[in-house]
Design a protein around this motif. Structure first.
Motif, mmCIF file in Angstrom:
data_model
loop_
_atom_site.group_PDB
_atom_site.id
_atom_site.type_symbol
_atom_site.label_atom_id
_atom_site.label_comp_id
_atom_site.label_asym_id
_atom_site.label_seq_id
_atom_site.Cartn_x
_atom_site.Cartn_y
_atom_site.Cartn_z
ATOM 1 N N GLU A 33 129.113 -23.419 -22.772
ATOM 2 C CA GLU A 33 128.966 -22.727 -24.057
ATOM 3 C C GLU A 33 129.443 -21.279 -24.016
ATOM 4 O OE1 GLU A 33 127.911 -24.356 -26.830
ATOM 5 O OE2 GLU A 33 127.957 -26.115 -25.536
ATOM 6 N N SER A 34 130.090 -20.882 -22.938
ATOM 7 C CA SER A 34 130.526 -19.484 -22.811
ATOM 8 C C SER A 34 131.637 -19.175 -23.814
ATOM 9 C CB SER A 34 131.025 -19.216 -21.390
ATOM 10 O OG SER A 34 132.250 -19.872 -21.147
ATOM 11 N N PRO A 35 131.827 -17.894 -24.133
ATOM 12 C CA PRO A 35 132.902 -17.522 -25.066
ATOM 13 C C PRO A 35 134.276 -17.828 -24.473
ATOM 14 C CG PRO A 35 131.532 -15.613 -24.503
ATOM 15 C CD PRO A 35 131.050 -16.771 -23.686
ATOM 16 N N LEU A 36 135.240 -18.048 -25.344
ATOM 17 C CA LEU A 36 136.612 -18.298 -24.933
ATOM 18 C C LEU A 36 137.172 -17.055 -24.240
ATOM 19 C CD1 LEU A 36 139.135 -20.269 -25.324
ATOM 20 C CD2 LEU A 36 139.747 -18.697 -27.149
ATOM 21 N N VAL A 37 137.831 -17.265 -23.105
ATOM 22 C CA VAL A 37 138.508 -16.187 -22.393
ATOM 23 C C VAL A 37 140.003 -16.338 -22.659
ATOM 24 C CG1 VAL A 37 139.045 -15.218 -20.133
ATOM 25 C CG2 VAL A 37 136.746 -16.060 -20.606
ATOM 26 N N PRO A 38 140.582 -15.441 -23.478
ATOM 27 C CA PRO A 38 142.026 -15.524 -23.732
ATOM 28 C C PRO A 38 142.794 -15.007 -22.519
ATOM 29 C CG PRO A 38 141.050 -13.741 -25.002
ATOM 30 C CD PRO A 38 139.947 -14.387 -24.240
ATOM 31 N N ILE A 39 143.853 -15.718 -22.143
ATOM 32 C CA ILE A 39 144.665 -15.329 -20.997
ATOM 33 C C ILE A 39 146.079 -15.077 -21.495
ATOM 34 C CG2 ILE A 39 145.548 -16.043 -18.766
ATOM 35 C CD1 ILE A 39 142.927 -17.669 -18.478
ATOM 36 N N GLY A 40 146.528 -13.852 -21.328
ATOM 37 C CA GLY A 40 147.831 -13.434 -21.810
ATOM 38 C C GLY A 40 147.812 -11.940 -22.058
ATOM 39 N N PRO A 41 148.791 -11.424 -22.707
ATOM 40 C CA PRO A 41 149.809 -12.100 -23.501
ATOM 41 C C PRO A 41 151.043 -12.473 -22.692
ATOM 42 C CG PRO A 41 149.975 -9.745 -23.838
ATOM 43 C CD PRO A 41 148.820 -9.969 -22.898
ATOM 44 N N TYR A 42 151.672 -13.546 -23.139
ATOM 45 C CA TYR A 42 152.986 -13.955 -22.668
ATOM 46 C C TYR A 42 153.970 -13.637 -23.786
ATOM 47 C CZ TYR A 42 150.605 -16.160 -18.824
ATOM 48 O OH TYR A 42 149.837 -16.366 -17.708
ATOM 49 N N PRO A 43 155.241 -13.377 -23.449
ATOM 50 C CA PRO A 43 156.181 -12.918 -24.466
ATOM 51 C C PRO A 43 156.584 -13.972 -25.499
ATOM 52 C CG PRO A 43 157.290 -13.172 -22.362
ATOM 53 C CD PRO A 43 155.826 -13.367 -22.114
ATOM 54 N N ASN A 44 156.426 -15.251 -25.150
ATOM 55 C CA ASN A 44 156.810 -16.304 -26.097
ATOM 56 C C ASN A 44 156.004 -17.565 -25.808
ATOM 57 O OD1 ASN A 44 158.306 -17.838 -24.032
ATOM 58 N ND2 ASN A 44 159.740 -16.119 -24.148
ATOM 59 N N ARG A 45 156.056 -18.489 -26.735
ATOM 60 C CA ARG A 45 155.277 -19.715 -26.622
ATOM 61 C C ARG A 45 155.706 -20.551 -25.417
ATOM 62 N NH1 ARG A 45 154.641 -24.948 -27.846
ATOM 63 N NH2 ARG A 45 152.694 -25.595 -28.833
ATOM 64 N N ALA A 46 157.006 -20.581 -25.119
ATOM 65 C CA ALA A 46 157.508 -21.388 -24.010
ATOM 66 C C ALA A 46 156.921 -20.923 -22.677
ATOM 67 C CB ALA A 46 159.035 -21.340 -23.971
ATOM 68 N N GLU A 47 156.894 -19.617 -22.427
ATOM 69 C CA GLU A 47 156.330 -19.117 -21.172
ATOM 70 C C GLU A 47 154.829 -19.347 -21.120
ATOM 71 O OE1 GLU A 47 157.609 -15.384 -19.553
ATOM 72 O OE2 GLU A 47 159.576 -15.588 -20.508
ATOM 73 N N CYS A 48 154.154 -19.167 -22.236
ATOM 74 C CA CYS A 48 152.726 -19.438 -22.303
ATOM 75 C C CYS A 48 152.450 -20.913 -21.981
ATOM 76 C CB CYS A 48 152.191 -19.084 -23.691
ATOM 77 S SG CYS A 48 150.439 -19.473 -23.919
ATOM 78 N N ALA A 49 153.192 -21.801 -22.626
ATOM 79 C CA ALA A 49 152.985 -23.237 -22.429
ATOM 80 C C ALA A 49 153.306 -23.661 -21.005
ATOM 81 C CB ALA A 49 153.830 -24.020 -23.427
#
Length: 169
Positions: A33-49
Motif C-alpha cells: 500500500e506504499s505510495p508510488l515511487v516515480p523513477i525518472g525522468p527519461y528524455p523520451n518514452r522509448a528510453e523509459c520503456a
C-alpha cells in the motif's frame, strides 16, 4: 521584412513543438500500500520503456539489438534476488507503465546511477554510491532487500541509469 517574418514563424514553430525542459518520462514502483515511487525522468518514452522492460525481465544484450532468439531469462533489476519468477500478478512489488509528467512537480532523480531498496512496507531509489551501506542493511535487517542486477557485466551494475538508457538486463 519577409526574412524577418519567416524567422519569427520558424522560431514559433520550433518552440511550440519542443518538449518542455521540465517534462520527462517516468515509470513507477510500489510495494503493498506504499505510495508510488516515480523513477525518472527519461528524455523520451522509448528510453523509459526500455529501462522499465529491463527492470521487469532479464534478457541477453542481443535483445536490444533486434536479434531473433530473444528470450526472457528471469526477473529484471526491479526485484530482489529471491523473488519468484515469473512474478505473480498479485505480488507486493507492482510496476506502472511509462507516463509523462512535469519534473518540477514530480519527485525525480538527477541523471546518474541508482538501485532499488525494499523494506517490508516501502520501496526507495538510492544513489549507487550508497550501495554498500544499503547492502549491509539488507544483510542485517530482516525484510530489507536490494533489487538484484543479474548481469554484473552491464554498464553500471549493480545499479541502473536514470536520465539515459543503458539497459542490458
Amino acid at each position: 521584412m519577409k526574412f524577418t517574418l519567416f524567422l519569427i514563424l520558424l522560431i514559433a514553430c520550433v518552440t511550440s513543438t519542443q518538449v518542455s525542459a521540465s517534462e520527462g518520462w517516468y515509470f513507477g514502483l510500489t510495494i503493498g500500500e506504499s505510495p508510488l515511487v516515480p523513477i525518472g525522468p527519461y528524455p523520451n518514452r522509448a528510453e523509459c520503456a526500455d529501462m522499465a522492460g529491463s527492470g521487469l525481465y532479464s534478457h541477453p544484450w542481443r535483445c536490444h539489438l533486434g536479434y531473433p532468439q530473444c528470450e526472457i531469462t528471469g526477473n529484471g533489476f526491479f526485484y530482489p534476488k529471491d523473488y519468484s519468477y515469473p512474478v505473480p500478478d498479485d505480488a507486493p512489488i507492482q510496476f506502472t507503465n511509462c507516463f509523462r509528467a512535469d519534473s518540477a512537480t514530480t519527485p525525480h532523480q538527477n541523471w546518474g546511477w541508482y538501485f532499488l531498496f525494499y523494506t517490508p512496507t516501502e520501496v526507495s531509489i538510492q544513489r549507487c554510491r550508497n550501495y554498500d551501506e544499503y547492502a549491509a542493511l539488507a544483510d542485517t535487517v530482516t525484510g530489507d532487500e536490494i533489487a538484484n542486477y543479474s548481469d554484473m557485466r552491464c554498464p553500471g551494475a549493480p545499479c541502473f541509469s536514470v536520465g539515459f538508457d543503458t539497459a542490458c538486463e
